[in-house]
Design an enzyme around this catalytic site. Structure first.
Site, mmCIF file in Angstrom:
data_model
loop_
_atom_site.group_PDB
_atom_site.id
_atom_site.type_symbol
_atom_site.label_atom_id
_atom_site.label_comp_id
_atom_site.label_asym_id
_atom_site.label_seq_id
_atom_site.Cartn_x
_atom_site.Cartn_y
_atom_site.Cartn_z
ATOM 1 N N ALA A 181 0.860 -1.194 0.000
ATOM 2 C CA ALA A 181 0.000 0.000 0.000
ATOM 3 C C ALA A 181 0.900 1.249 0.000
ATOM 4 C CB ALA A 181 -0.961 0.000 1.182
ATOM 5 N N HIS A 236 2.964 4.641 -0.571
ATOM 6 C CA HIS A 236 2.678 6.048 -0.863
ATOM 7 C C HIS A 236 4.011 6.782 -0.893
ATOM 8 C CE1 HIS A 236 3.342 6.470 3.404
ATOM 9 N NE2 HIS A 236 2.316 5.684 3.676
ATOM 10 N N GLY A 252 5.555 8.409 1.178
ATOM 11 C CA GLY A 252 6.404 8.192 2.355
ATOM 12 C C GLY A 252 7.318 6.985 2.135
ATOM 13 N N HIS A 253 6.732 5.873 1.676
ATOM 14 C CA HIS A 253 7.558 4.686 1.392
ATOM 15 C C HIS A 253 8.549 4.999 0.274
ATOM 16 C CE1 HIS A 253 3.688 2.724 2.792
ATOM 17 N NE2 HIS A 253 4.567 2.160 3.594
ATOM 18 N N GLY A 286 10.402 4.508 8.526
ATOM 19 C CA GLY A 286 9.833 5.856 8.601
ATOM 20 C C GLY A 286 9.591 6.279 10.043
ATOM 21 N N LYS A 297 7.265 8.052 11.242
ATOM 22 C CA LYS A 297 5.869 8.151 11.714
ATOM 23 C C LYS A 297 5.618 7.077 12.770
ATOM 24 C CE LYS A 297 2.350 7.176 9.051
ATOM 25 N NZ LYS A 297 1.667 6.076 9.793
ATOM 26 N N VAL A 323 6.808 11.966 5.570
ATOM 27 C CA VAL A 323 6.397 12.737 4.389
ATOM 28 C C VAL A 323 4.936 13.124 4.606
ATOM 29 C CG1 VAL A 323 6.069 12.688 1.882
ATOM 30 C CG2 VAL A 323 8.035 11.529 2.906
ATOM 31 N N ARG A 349 -3.646 4.364 5.808
ATOM 32 C CA ARG A 349 -4.972 4.470 6.439
ATOM 33 C C ARG A 349 -5.744 5.705 5.985
ATOM 34 N NH1 ARG A 349 -4.981 2.186 12.263
ATOM 35 N NH2 ARG A 349 -3.598 0.441 11.993
#
Ligand code: PAF
Length: 302
Positions: free
Chosen positions: A32, A34, A36-37, A157, A159, A186, A197
């Protein structure tokens, strides 16, 4: 980019890379993907000769069956995103990227692993007590990925801030010479931390979700002159009363329901009472908040 699904094929590729003295970077993900990844993958491609990106929804780290079932599985779109990143990236160092997409049986051929990891105080706060078994499940899969990919560096990350502290503790326990590379969050243009999510938020919820980051940023400013407890209380109050202060933005009982906001030492993750109590990495505020049935997490560095 090559996609492989078998652990034995990953081991072979790694053996070949090692025989050429290539430095391997590992980016563990649950898919999934985005931006950020992609920022982790981009960094890994710049800093290593050979990159392994794993895309595996790890069932043993979910303590909630419904969460596991709802977790988006978007492998084809993920692989396309990685391919376009590679295409648009100039000046990368890595010549090869392997996307490792195993099945559950491939990762855990003996069935559900029996190993259990304990990390002491670092897992006894925030996410730990609320998600029993979660960090042990993360540690099991990450160690398996370390064993297979034998990376020089591994990218995570910020987060999931507590997860980074757990991986640091895991590396201390297992004594693997792997450099842990924490990467900044990010954010969307409005400041919301990117997360798989976010796609579950209704348009109304998505429109106000940036309040989380805005509140945390304001908290960072307040930290210049307010005590730790006052900043904590202000963040929790601001979010919990947002729907009362902004009724038109919050139709149908839409509201923020903070689960926790802790201000902790950035290394030990233990709550601090005074700003001066923070150690070498400083203090960080970590929040988990429900919005529209979706649990969002974020952090702010003080
Ligand atoms: O952060 C995640 O996506 C997962 O916890 C990880 C590190 C890939 C392990 O499954």
């Amino acid at each position: 980019m090559e996609q492989i699904t078998k652990a034995a094929d990953l081991e072979l590729a790694v053996k070949e890379a090692k025989s050429q003295n290539l430095e391997i970077g590992l980016v563990p993900t649950m898919g999934a993907l985005h931006e950020g990844h992609l920022s982790l993958i981009e960094r890994a491609l710049k800093e290593n000769d050979f990159v392994v990106v794993s895309l595996f929804v790890n069932p043993i780290q979910f303590n909630n069956k419904e969460d596991l079932e709802k977790y988006p599985r978007t492998i084809d779109a993920d692989l396309n995103l990685i391919s376009s990143l590679i295409e648009r990236m100039e000046g990368r160092r890595a010549k090869e990227l392997l996307a490792f997409t195993p099945t559950v049986d491939e990762m855990y051929p003996q069935g559900e692993p029996k190993e259990v990891y304990h990390f002491g105080p670092v897992e006894e706060v925030m996410e730990g007590p609320r998600r029993p078994g979660h960090f042990s499940g993360v540690a099991v899969v990450v160690r398996r990925l370390f064993d297979l990919a034998q990376p020089r560096r591994a990218y995570f990350g910020e987060k999931d801030y507590q997860q980074i502290a757990i991986i640091r503790a895991l590396l201390e326990q297992i004594k693997y010479p792997i450099e842990l590379v924490p990467c900044p969050i990010v954010r969307a243009d409005d400041g919301l931390a990117l997360s798989s999510r976010n796609m579950r938020l209704s348009p109304e919820a998505r429109a106000i979700a940036s309040t989380i980051n805005a509140t945390l940023e304001q908290a960072a400013e307040m930290a210049e002159y307010e005590d730790v407890d006052d900043v904590k209380e202000w963040v929790l109050d601001t979010l919990s009363t947002f729907h009362e202060v902004n009724p038109t933005l919050c139709p149908n009982d839409l509201k923020f329901e903070p689960e926790y906001f802790e201000i902790v030492d950035a290394r030990t993750l233990q709550p601090i009472e005074n700003w001066d109590n923070a150690g070498d990495l400083g203090a960080v505020g970590c929040i988990a908040v429900w919005l529209d049935g979706v649990r969002l997490i974020d952090i702010v560095k003080f």
